[in-house]
Design an enzyme around this catalytic site. Structure first.
Site, mmCIF file in Angstrom:
data_model
loop_
_atom_site.group_PDB
_atom_site.id
_atom_site.type_symbol
_atom_site.label_atom_id
_atom_site.label_comp_id
_atom_site.label_asym_id
_atom_site.label_seq_id
_atom_site.Cartn_x
_atom_site.Cartn_y
_atom_site.Cartn_z
ATOM 1 N N SER A 141 0.864 -1.062 0.124
ATOM 2 C CA SER A 141 -0.067 -0.182 0.050
ATOM 3 C C SER A 141 1.118 1.360 0.079
ATOM 4 C CB SER A 141 -0.835 -0.035 1.337
ATOM 5 O OG SER A 141 -1.509 1.025 1.411
ATOM 6 N N TYR A 154 -2.124 -0.359 10.388
ATOM 7 C CA TYR A 154 -2.157 -0.773 9.036
ATOM 8 C C TYR A 154 -0.736 -0.143 8.157
ATOM 9 C CZ TYR A 154 -3.435 -1.093 4.145
ATOM 10 O OH TYR A 154 -3.739 -1.341 2.709
HETATM 11 N N1 LIG Z 1 -8.628 -0.666 -1.500
HETATM 12 C C1 LIG Z 1 -7.512 0.176 -1.400
HETATM 13 O O1 LIG Z 1 -7.710 1.557 -1.270
HETATM 14 C C2 LIG Z 1 -6.041 -0.374 -0.962
HETATM 15 C C3 LIG Z 1 -5.198 0.565 -0.941
HETATM 16 C C4 LIG Z 1 -3.762 -0.111 -0.836
HETATM 17 C C5 LIG Z 1 -3.322 -1.380 -0.754
HETATM 18 N N2 LIG Z 1 -4.723 -2.125 -0.595
HETATM 19 C C6 LIG Z 1 -4.404 -3.724 -0.251
HETATM 20 O O2 LIG Z 1 -5.109 -4.360 -1.297
HETATM 21 C C7 LIG Z 1 -5.371 -5.760 -1.021
HETATM 22 C C8 LIG Z 1 -6.639 -5.945 -1.461
HETATM 23 O O3 LIG Z 1 -7.762 -5.351 -1.086
HETATM 24 P P1 LIG Z 1 -9.020 -4.792 -1.663
HETATM 25 O O4 LIG Z 1 -8.812 -2.979 -1.632
HETATM 26 O O5 LIG Z 1 -9.144 -5.213 -2.875
HETATM 27 O O6 LIG Z 1 -10.057 -4.913 -0.609
HETATM 28 P P2 LIG Z 1 -11.201 -6.045 -0.517
HETATM 29 O O7 LIG Z 1 -12.158 -5.799 -1.703
HETATM 30 O O8 LIG Z 1 -11.585 -5.657 0.991
HETATM 31 O O9 LIG Z 1 -10.425 -7.309 -0.546
HETATM 32 C C9 LIG Z 1 -9.543 -8.147 0.497
HETATM 33 C C10 LIG Z 1 -9.632 -9.611 0.072
HETATM 34 O O10 LIG Z 1 -8.714 -9.969 1.089
HETATM 35 C C11 LIG Z 1 -9.355 -11.138 1.425
HETATM 36 N N3 LIG Z 1 -8.946 -11.661 2.932
HETATM 37 C C12 LIG Z 1 -9.400 -10.700 4.106
HETATM 38 N N4 LIG Z 1 -8.801 -11.403 5.134
HETATM 39 C C13 LIG Z 1 -8.411 -12.618 4.668
HETATM 40 C C14 LIG Z 1 -8.035 -14.165 5.193
HETATM 41 N N5 LIG Z 1 -7.881 -14.119 6.468
HETATM 42 N N6 LIG Z 1 -7.473 -15.035 4.294
HETATM 43 C C15 LIG Z 1 -7.866 -14.866 3.156
HETATM 44 N N7 LIG Z 1 -8.294 -13.945 2.379
HETATM 45 C C16 LIG Z 1 -8.523 -12.803 3.070
HETATM 46 C C17 LIG Z 1 -10.920 -10.914 1.325
HETATM 47 O O11 LIG Z 1 -11.593 -12.131 1.240
HETATM 48 P P3 LIG Z 1 -12.290 -12.925 2.071
HETATM 49 O O12 LIG Z 1 -13.136 -11.995 3.095
HETATM 50 O O13 LIG Z 1 -13.470 -13.628 1.360
HETATM 51 O O14 LIG Z 1 -11.673 -13.770 2.935
HETATM 52 C C18 LIG Z 1 -10.812 -10.105 -0.015
HETATM 53 O O15 LIG Z 1 -10.683 -11.132 -1.258
HETATM 54 C C19 LIG Z 1 -5.227 -5.732 0.479
HETATM 55 O O16 LIG Z 1 -3.786 -6.249 0.797
HETATM 56 C C20 LIG Z 1 -5.174 -4.107 0.864
HETATM 57 O O17 LIG Z 1 -4.384 -3.830 1.831
HETATM 58 C C21 LIG Z 1 -5.878 -1.599 -1.029
#
Ligand SMILES: NC(=O)c1ccc[n+]([C@@H]2O[C@H](COP(=O)([O-])OP(=O)(O)OC[C@H]3O[C@@H](n4cnc5c(N)ncnc54)[C@H](OP(=O)(O)O)[C@@H]3O)[C@@H](O)[C@H]2O)c1
Length: 244
Positions: A141, A154
């Site tokens: 991130s 975080y």
């Molecule tokens: N959105 C942003 O602005 C942003 C910015 C920077 C970085 N990120 C990073 O991007 C990545 C994806 O996030 P996203 O934005 O796409 O959010 P999201 O839609 O909430 O996706 C998060 C994913 O992680 C999975 N997950 C959560 N806990 C888990 C566990 N214990 N085991 C396996 N899977 C798990 C969830 O699936 P289940 O709940 O089905 O397990 C979901 O598929 C993360 O690493 C986040 O830190 C996001």
């Protein structure tokens, strides 16, 4: 090998960036092994990929459980004979000020964001060594570059991810590639994770104003995969132009 035919496992594939990455890579010919906890969403995603002519399988994967990552990697080898890329994307962000003392949520961020990535490395590295080829791609991130109030834990987990992946890169040698992706604000359900109402509303408001679609991150991941085997794209930051 271009994306076509590569075997790519993705954690956190049930929504957001992971789902968008699965759809894009499937379109470009990759064979996918999808993991997350919400199996019904994964089954639906596999059905959509297959309907469009792609190839994907899924298995329920909780990245806090070491054995689940081993099962994900084993499924790739069973079904497709190898694993070319592990996208360690699963992550959680229930952000809040430290004064809230939401210690269980701190634990969850450490367990999913840091230990989940390590469990993926432990499962895939021996396979990549045996194959003498492999590619780790991990979603960090832009919080790894600068911490702001309410994001201490975080951001700390994402700083740790950056260090772990850079250490992995240095140890990886000439046959294993290591890419870390640093998304800025991306339009996913991620912003709703905070259990602090004021923080949640502030983050959701900023997201609705400036966030980019998850496909923007998927394209960066595809770019790293598509480089020739001797080209290792190490760090890619992808932010909304409007993000400070
Ligand atoms: N959105 C942003 O602005 C942003 C910015 C920077 C970085 N990120 C990073 O991007 C990545 C994806 O996030 P996203 O934005 O796409 O959010 P999201 O839609 O909430 O996706 C998060 C994913 O992680 C999975 N997950 C959560 N806990 C888990 C566990 N214990 N085991 C396996 N899977 C798990 C969830 O699936 P289940 O709940 O089905 O397990 C979901 O598929 C993360 O690493 C986040 O830190 C996001």
């Amino acid at each position: 090998m271009a994306t076509t035919d590569k075997v790519v496992a993705i954690t956190g594939a049930s929504s957001g960036i992971g789902e968008a990455t699965a759809l894009l890579l499937a379109e470009r010919g990759a064979r996918l092994v999808l993991g997350a906890r919400r199996s019904e969403r994964l089954a639906d995603l596999v059905a959509r990929i297959e309907k469009a002519g792609g190839t994907a399988v899924h298995t329920r994967t909780d990245v806090t459980r070491r054995e689940d990552l081993h099962a994900l990697v084993a499924l790739a080898r069973e079904r497709f004979g190898r694993l070319d890329v592990l996208v360690g994307n699963a992550g959680v962000g229930p952000i809040s000020p430290l004064d809230d003392l939401r210690v269980d949520e701190w634990d969850e961020m450490v367990d999913v964001n840091i230990k989940g990535v390590l469990h993926g490395i432990a499962a895939a590295l021996p396979v990549f060594r045996e194959q003498q080829a492999g590619h780790f791609i991990t979603t960090a991130s832009t919080a790894a570059f600068n911490v702001v109030p309410a994001m201490a834990v975080y951001a700390g987990t994402k700083v740790a991810v950056r260090s772990i992946c850079e250490g992995l890169r240095q140890e990886a040698g000439p046959s294993v590639r290591v890419t870390t992706v640093f998304p800025g604000f991306v339009h996913t359900g991620f912003a709703e994770a905070s259990s602090n109402t004021a923080v949640r509303e502030r983050i959701a408001g900023m997201r609705d104003e400036i966030a980019i679609p998850p496909d923007a991150i998927a394209r960066a991941i595809a770019f790293a995969i598509e480089q020739p085997a001797d080209v290792d794209v190490n760090e890619i930051a992808v932010r909304p132009t409007a993000q400070s």
